[in-house]
Design an enzyme around this catalytic site. Sequence first.
Site, short mmCIF file in Angstrom:
data_model
loop_
_atom_site.label_atom_id
_atom_site.label_comp_id
_atom_site.label_asym_id
_atom_site.label_seq_id
_atom_site.Cartn_x
_atom_site.Cartn_y
_atom_site.Cartn_z
N GLU A 111 1.42 -12.47 -15.48
CA GLU A 111 1.14 -11.38 -14.55
C GLU A 111 0.59 -10.14 -15.23
OE1 GLU A 111 4.54 -10.21 -12.24
OE2 GLU A 111 5.86 -10.02 -13.96
N ASN A 161 0.05 0.52 6.34
CA ASN A 161 0.58 -0.52 5.46
C ASN A 161 1.02 -1.68 6.35
OD1 ASN A 161 0.33 1.36 3.46
ND2 ASN A 161 2.53 1.66 3.15
N GLY A 162 0.71 -2.90 5.95
CA GLY A 162 1.15 -4.05 6.71
C GLY A 162 -0.01 -4.91 7.16
N LYS A 174 6.09 -13.30 -16.65
CA LYS A 174 5.75 -12.02 -17.26
C LYS A 174 4.42 -12.11 -18.00
CE LYS A 174 8.75 -9.17 -15.97
NZ LYS A 174 8.70 -9.91 -14.71
N ARG A 213 2.64 0.96 -7.02
CA ARG A 213 2.75 -0.06 -5.97
C ARG A 213 1.60 -1.06 -6.03
NH1 ARG A 213 6.23 1.85 -1.55
NH2 ARG A 213 5.13 0.48 -0.11
N CYS A 215 0.84 -1.19 0.00
CA CYS A 215 0.00 0.00 0.00
C CYS A 215 0.88 1.24 0.00
CB CYS A 215 -0.89 0.00 1.23
SG CYS A 215 -1.81 -1.51 1.50
N LYS A 231 3.83 -3.65 -6.56
CA LYS A 231 5.24 -3.56 -6.95
C LYS A 231 6.16 -4.05 -5.84
CE LYS A 231 8.71 -2.34 -9.55
NZ LYS A 231 9.04 -3.16 -10.72
N GLU A 266 10.85 -16.97 -16.15
CA GLU A 266 10.60 -15.53 -16.14
C GLU A 266 9.64 -15.13 -17.27
OE1 GLU A 266 10.88 -11.29 -15.61
OE2 GLU A 266 10.80 -13.08 -14.34
N TRP A 305 -4.03 -2.02 -0.91
CA TRP A 305 -4.03 -3.32 -1.57
C TRP A 305 -4.62 -4.29 -0.57
CZ3 TRP A 305 -2.02 -8.27 -1.04
CH2 TRP A 305 -1.95 -9.05 -2.21
N HIS A 362 8.29 -35.98 -18.59
CA HIS A 362 8.00 -36.44 -17.24
C HIS A 362 6.65 -35.91 -16.75
CE1 HIS A 362 11.97 -38.25 -16.73
NE2 HIS A 362 12.42 -37.21 -17.43
#
Length: 603
Positions: A482, A98-99, A479, A27, A2, A598, A475, A74, A498
């Site tokens: 997301e 925040n938290g 990408k 963020r 946040c 972020k 990666e 958030w 496998h």
Amino acid sequence: MCGIVGIVGTKTVTDRLIDGLKRLEYRGYDSAGVAVLNGSGLKRARAKGKIASLVDVLSGAPIDGPAGIAHTRWATHGEPNVANAHPHFAGKVGVVHNGIIENYQDIRSELAGRNFTSETDTEVIAHLMDEGLKSGKSSREAFAWTLKKLRGAYALGLMVDDGMNEIFAARAGSPLAIGIGKGEMYLGSDALALAQLSRELVYLEEGDWAVLSPEGYEIYDENDEPVLRDVTVINAASASSDKGDYDHYMLKEIYEQPTSLNATLKNYVGRNEFGDIKDKIDFNEIDRLVLIACGTASYAGEVAKYWFEQYAGLAVDVDIASEFRYRSPVLSPNSLFIAISQSGETADTLAALRYCKEAGIKTAALVNVMTSTMAREADMAMPLNAGPEIGVASTKAFTSQLTALASLALMAAQQRGRLDASALRKQMANLNALSLLVSTALEQDVAIRKLAKDLSSSKHAFFLGRGAMVPIAFEGALKLKEISYIHAEGYAAGELKHGPIALIEKGTPVVVIAPHDELFEKTVSNMQEVAARGAKIFLFTDKEGHKEAAHMAHSAVALPTTDPFIAPIIQTIGVQLLAYHAAVALGTDVDQPRNLAKSVTVE
């Protein structure tokens, strides 16, 4: 995750608080709110969704005053709606947070009879503070008392309608900074929040709390003793968040990589020698390297494992930070622990770093923000110098992490006598050629855009690689999912047989990352296996690989031919552009993808 902004002074603050929130949009958030303190008491405005929705609310019912706090949320506790949006009020108290308050349910039980209006953990902070005030405590006494009741992580901005024109602040586990002004003081969750307000920042340390007024600030430690903290002067570049002429921050940051990689290298590798960092580490004293990170940064560590083991003969463990300390890892006293984090505030990575410090292990932090908590707490801070990265999906920070780690691997190889002078010069020259090679790779943008538009019609995709390209496949898949919301999975190409090959059917997109190296033929064999089952292959390779295997692919892109040592960095450019253009084709919010933040500052 946040964002927090606060201003206390003598001039009106609402417009500047909103501007600060806009600088924190990167963020990630799902609601926003602002509270101001004026002659009529505490007033607030809140809205679900984007800051533009909050601006609309304020247009219909303006509020302003000489002191205020603002927040982008958030969601962790309670769905994203107006009732759960910050600031939260109780009596004469307003708070942003925040938290996560881990014991909030216990506190709610203790405060039975009080009227709670949200589902959040944060609201208990306002009620505790109000309870303290009603018991006869002063505002400062009540704030210190409240903090001792909380268990968990928090960065707090709090105001009391007591006629004092003050903002209270505190941090435990979540970053928070004070900005120094003339006749005003500022509060922010990072430097970008305060970029247009102050260049002089004071970063609160773990357990600190503070009182801000127009005249100045006072800081107290966790024992409520007055303390002094260093003032950090930030430059304009480190606080810049200008998108320029690009449609998205992510695209801007992809195209900044030739410059950002050069900036990174200046700290590590010159033309024929290593930078000052060589005086800080002796890899001969280390018997094991432990790389800890989350998400994209962990994939940088996975690539680095290949480099350190192949070139320096140094054993490497790569751990996901969120799991590291829960398995009681066995740590050698001769290990070096490197925490990798763009922000330097990632909660799980920071907790892992502290775990290693408590165990007596030498620690280092590879970060993009040298004023961050990790940089301050590690035994050694190593800079990325990538510049501000606003897009939630990391691009230039990732390639800067790879570049710094590649430089360190060469340094280790030299110190441990694993590379002769000629081989060392060759690889240092390869690193110094990165900027030009990345610029050349970016010339494939149009071709990749066409490929991405084709891929964007799919619901699922596979990414395959071998050797150091396996983490790049991971990666690439990350990408894509997301920012485009296409389900994607990365695999070591040899693992197809496998299990995963059961999912391959006609038309299944398979992105293959295969420069023409010693593993190329084996990767081509895996391409043939998926092609035989009707897969639609998208090949990222180099000129030689394109010549040999492009006929097998639905689409193929030839990125610059490079030494295998730096090929992972060059191939990364392809998967970054692929994800970006797929997301644009689908019309998603590229810079602020849903549900993501972020900087993940809570566990």
